[in-house]
Design an enzyme around this catalytic site. Structure first.
Site, PDB file in Angstrom:
ATOM      1  N   GLY A  10     -57.288   7.426   7.745  1.00 28.31           N
ATOM      2  CA  GLY A  10     -57.005   6.006   7.407  1.00 28.31           C
ATOM      3  C   GLY A  10     -55.680   5.671   6.771  1.00 28.31           C
ATOM      4  O   GLY A  10     -55.300   6.583   5.919  1.00 28.31           O
ATOM      5  N   GLY A  34     -54.473   5.285   3.365  1.00 28.05           N
ATOM      6  CA  GLY A  34     -54.984   5.643   2.296  1.00 28.05           C
ATOM      7  C   GLY A  34     -54.201   4.923   1.041  1.00 28.05           C
ATOM      8  O   GLY A  34     -54.498   4.708  -0.040  1.00 28.05           O
ATOM      9  N   LYS A  77     -46.816  -0.168   1.815  1.00 27.89           N
ATOM     10  CA  LYS A  77     -47.102   1.212   1.562  1.00 27.89           C
ATOM     11  C   LYS A  77     -46.946   1.466  -0.124  1.00 27.89           C
ATOM     12  O   LYS A  77     -45.866   1.508  -0.549  1.00 27.89           O
ATOM     13  CB  LYS A  77     -45.948   2.278   2.404  1.00 27.89           C
ATOM     14  CG  LYS A  77     -46.659   3.604   2.098  1.00 27.89           C
ATOM     15  CD  LYS A  77     -45.779   4.348   3.109  1.00 27.89           C
ATOM     16  CE  LYS A  77     -46.151   6.010   2.827  1.00 27.89           C
ATOM     17  NZ  LYS A  77     -45.386   6.904   4.025  1.00 27.89           N
ATOM     18  N   ASP A 104     -54.362   8.399  -5.403  1.00 25.38           N
ATOM     19  CA  ASP A 104     -54.176   7.135  -6.082  1.00 25.38           C
ATOM     20  C   ASP A 104     -53.751   5.770  -5.408  1.00 25.38           C
ATOM     21  O   ASP A 104     -53.664   4.920  -5.894  1.00 25.38           O
ATOM     22  CB  ASP A 104     -53.296   7.418  -7.209  1.00 25.38           C
ATOM     23  CG  ASP A 104     -51.854   7.887  -6.751  1.00 25.38           C
ATOM     24  OD1 ASP A 104     -51.699   7.882  -5.527  1.00 25.38           O
ATOM     25  OD2 ASP A 104     -51.169   8.161  -7.567  1.00 25.38           O
ATOM     26  N   ARG A 111     -43.184  -1.902   5.413  1.00 23.98           N
ATOM     27  CA  ARG A 111     -42.697  -1.158   6.542  1.00 23.98           C
ATOM     28  C   ARG A 111     -43.052  -1.984   7.699  1.00 23.98           C
ATOM     29  O   ARG A 111     -44.027  -2.908   7.593  1.00 23.98           O
ATOM     30  CB  ARG A 111     -43.261   0.089   6.933  1.00 23.98           C
ATOM     31  CG  ARG A 111     -43.532   1.041   5.767  1.00 23.98           C
ATOM     32  CD  ARG A 111     -43.902   2.408   6.370  1.00 23.98           C
ATOM     33  NE  ARG A 111     -45.424   2.657   6.542  1.00 23.98           N
ATOM     34  CZ  ARG A 111     -45.893   3.672   6.746  1.00 23.98           C
ATOM     35  NH1 ARG A 111     -45.375   4.821   6.602  1.00 23.98           N
ATOM     36  NH2 ARG A 111     -47.262   3.650   7.083  1.00 23.98           N
ATOM     37  N   ASP A 116     -52.291  12.299  13.199  1.00 24.35           N
ATOM     38  CA  ASP A 116     -52.571  10.785  12.704  1.00 24.35           C
ATOM     39  C   ASP A 116     -50.902  10.249  12.287  1.00 24.35           C
ATOM     40  O   ASP A 116     -50.877   9.317  11.847  1.00 24.35           O
ATOM     41  CB  ASP A 116     -53.270  11.010  11.282  1.00 24.35           C
ATOM     42  CG  ASP A 116     -52.672  12.252  10.131  1.00 24.35           C
ATOM     43  OD1 ASP A 116     -52.997  13.310  11.030  1.00 24.35           O
ATOM     44  OD2 ASP A 116     -52.254  11.695   9.149  1.00 24.35           O
ATOM     45  N   ASN A 117     -49.738  11.215  12.495  1.00 29.07           N
ATOM     46  CA  ASN A 117     -48.565  10.751  12.277  1.00 29.07           C
ATOM     47  C   ASN A 117     -47.704  10.563  13.511  1.00 29.07           C
ATOM     48  O   ASN A 117     -46.582  10.769  13.569  1.00 29.07           O
ATOM     49  CB  ASN A 117     -47.754  11.627  11.453  1.00 29.07           C
ATOM     50  CG  ASN A 117     -48.468  11.723   9.849  1.00 29.07           C
ATOM     51  OD1 ASN A 117     -48.779  10.598   9.381  1.00 29.07           O
ATOM     52  ND2 ASN A 117     -48.274  12.610   9.076  1.00 29.07           N
ATOM     53  N   ASP A 167     -44.120   7.744   9.632  1.00 25.40           N
ATOM     54  CA  ASP A 167     -44.561   8.294   8.491  1.00 25.40           C
ATOM     55  C   ASP A 167     -43.755   9.346   8.140  1.00 25.40           C
ATOM     56  O   ASP A 167     -43.998  10.348   8.131  1.00 25.40           O
ATOM     57  CB  ASP A 167     -46.035   8.951   8.699  1.00 25.40           C
ATOM     58  CG  ASP A 167     -47.218   7.723   8.747  1.00 25.40           C
ATOM     59  OD1 ASP A 167     -46.856   6.758   8.691  1.00 25.40           O
ATOM     60  OD2 ASP A 167     -48.356   8.150   8.556  1.00 25.40           O
TER      61      ASP A 167
END
Ligand code: AMP
Ligand code: MG
Length: 479
Positions: free
Chosen positions: A89, A91, A107, A119, A170, A246-247, A256
């Site tokens: 997800g 993050g 982002k 973080d 983005r 996921d990318n 990404d």
């Protein structure tokens, strides 16, 4: 339109709560504008002079939320280096909503439900890299996300050293990933899987909406787009570095940007990501990994699309789609309009020659664009000119079958072989200055990124061979 007047929509939220988590940005301290991209602004019909609007920094920092926006992080899963991770997800990315068919996302905006132990921040360095490279890829004719602007701050984050945090805004026609489908497949939520597919069709394959066979056709188009995208990456010498599922964009975009690199000296097995010990995501492996990722997508879609039919399409990827797309890209770079059966061998021999020649990939094709039979300039740029010489003999023979003049080929090739790509040492130079508060090189590189095929005498020094100490260095995934 001013930032104040932006009105966003949030169609993704209609999919239901399992798809996202509503999340607020955690604003950066003492934010300031690093760069604004007027070309991206045009896409969302934002005033070009928004760079001076104080709301711009607030928009990126999450302290101004446009009308209609409803900040959320998207849920997804993915195969990371071959292993399934059920819980990824966004993050550190927060979606604001959609404007003019562009999904806006900040982002580095702080922790989300999907941050795990990280973080939620992004370093200035990686944000600048993504901001500039996505623009460069677009102007090189390669499908990609874009970026509107970037802000820096006094907020400290710990990476390999203590760094300042940044946020990049983005924009993408879609943020759905192969891993978004995997998330619902492995959770066995097939009705959600189906809803996601219909959403993707509406968002990215609208021409299929009325088609009874739209689900299968969507998959087939994803395969086609992926084959084309990877062929273009190979052609331009781009190594993505982290091709986890996921990318991988369902819309066939480059997404990404992490430890990516444009090749310096051509090295077929080049690995830009220094945490990728075995080279799973090396330049050479990209077409194969894309195939593997597509098979993972097919698996995830198997509850709603015939597996046999998807397998048939997947077979095509290796048998014809990818090889044909790649040969097309390479022949165009070589100024060849006809397609001959022997061209596959010519390109294969070229790859071997380039690998053995120790020659800058971008410089080679730009120099070849001016090749009129005199080989001196090509000898000059290669450490091992003998292998170049051998390949040029094949090329000389091949161009006689073209019925085009050298001038015609040159004109075509100069439009295909960029003079300027953003190599890592160029990005690094801009980053070092930006970390010290000087953003002039970021602007310079943004200009260069938007004029890859032009002769820019003031930037001639970026068109040559990469300085030895910066050639094909590995990059850390930490960002
Ligand atoms: P990537 O491969 O860099 O696209 O990231 C893999 C996953 O890690 C994604 O779910 C990211 O959102 C997440 N991630 C990466 N860096 C951070 C960070 N600093 N804080 C929170 N999540 C992160
Ligand atoms: Mg990612």
């Amino acid at each position: 339109m001013t930032i104040q007047n932006m009105i966003l929509q949030t169609p993704y939220l209609t999919l239901g709560e399992e798809f996202y988590n509503e999340t607020k940005s955690d604003p950066l301290e003492e934010p300031y504008l690093i760069s604004f991209n007027p070309q991206a602004a045009k896409l969302i019909e934002l005033d070009e002079n928004s760079a001076t609007d104080p709301l711009l920094v607030s928009l990126l920092n999450g302290t101004f939320i446009p009308k209609g926006a409803s900040p959320f992080a998207m849920a997804y899963a993915g195969h990371q280096f071959g292993h399934y991770n059920p819980w990824l997800g966004d993050g550190r990315a927060i979606n604001l909503g959609t404007l003019n068919a562009w999904n806006l996302q900040t982002k580095g905006s702080g922790e989300t439900l999907y941050s795990r132990s990280a973080d939620g921040r992004a370093a200035i360095r990686s944000s600048i890299r993504e901001y500039l490279m996505s623009e460069s890829m677009f102007h090189l004719g390669i499908a990609t996300t874009r970026a509107l602007a970037i802000i820096g701050s006094k907020t400290k984050i710990i990476r390999n050293k203590i760094e300042n945090a940044a946020v990049v805004m983005r924009m993408s026609p879609s943020w759905v990933r192969f891993g978004t489908f995997e998330y619902f497949y492995y959770n066995r939520e097939y009705d959600k899987l189906h809803a996601l597919a219909e959403y993707v069709i509406e968002e990215s394959f609208a021409h299929l909406q009325a088609d009874d066979d739209r689900l299968l056709k969507m998959f087939c188009e994803v395969v086609d787009k992926t084959a084309t995208l990877i062929a273009q990456w190979q052609g331009i010498g781009f190594n993505h570095g982290v091709m986890n599922t996921d990318n991988m964009s369902i819309a066939g975009l480059t997404i990404d940007y992490g430890p990516f690199a444009m090749m310096d000296d051509f090295n077929f097995g080049y690995i830009c990501n220094c945490s990728d010990i075995v080279g799973r995501y090396s330049y050479a492996e990209q077409p194969n990994v894309a195939y593997w990722n597509l098979t993972m997508l097919a698996k995830a879609l198997s509850p709603i699309i015939s597996k046999d039919k998807m397998d048939k399409k997947l077979e095509e990827y290796g048998a014809s789609l990818y090889p044909n797309a790649y040969i097309k890209v390479m022949c165009t770079k070589l100024g060849l309009k006809k397609r001959l059966d022997s061209d596959a061998e010519l390109v294969e021999e070229l790859v071997i020659a380039l690998h053995d020649a120790f020659v800058d990939y971008t410089l080679f094709f730009r120099t070849l664009s001016h090749y009129d039979g005199n080989r001196e300039n090509l000898y000059d740029i290669a450490m091992n000119p003998v292998v170049v010489d051998k390949w040029l003999a094949l090329y000389d023979k091949r161009v006689t079958l073209e019925e085009s003049s050298y001038e015609e080929r040159r004109e075509m090739m100069l439009q295909e072989n960029p003079k300027y790509v953003l190599k890592n040492h160029m990005l690094q130079e801009a980053i070092v200055l930006a970390e010290d508060g000087d953003f002039s090189k970021v602007e310079e590189l943004l200009y260069i990124a938007t004029h890859p095929y032009d002769e820019l005498p003031e930037f001639e020094h970026f068109a040559g061979d990469t300085p030895e100490e910066y050639k094909n260095i590995g990059l850390s995934c930490s960002s």
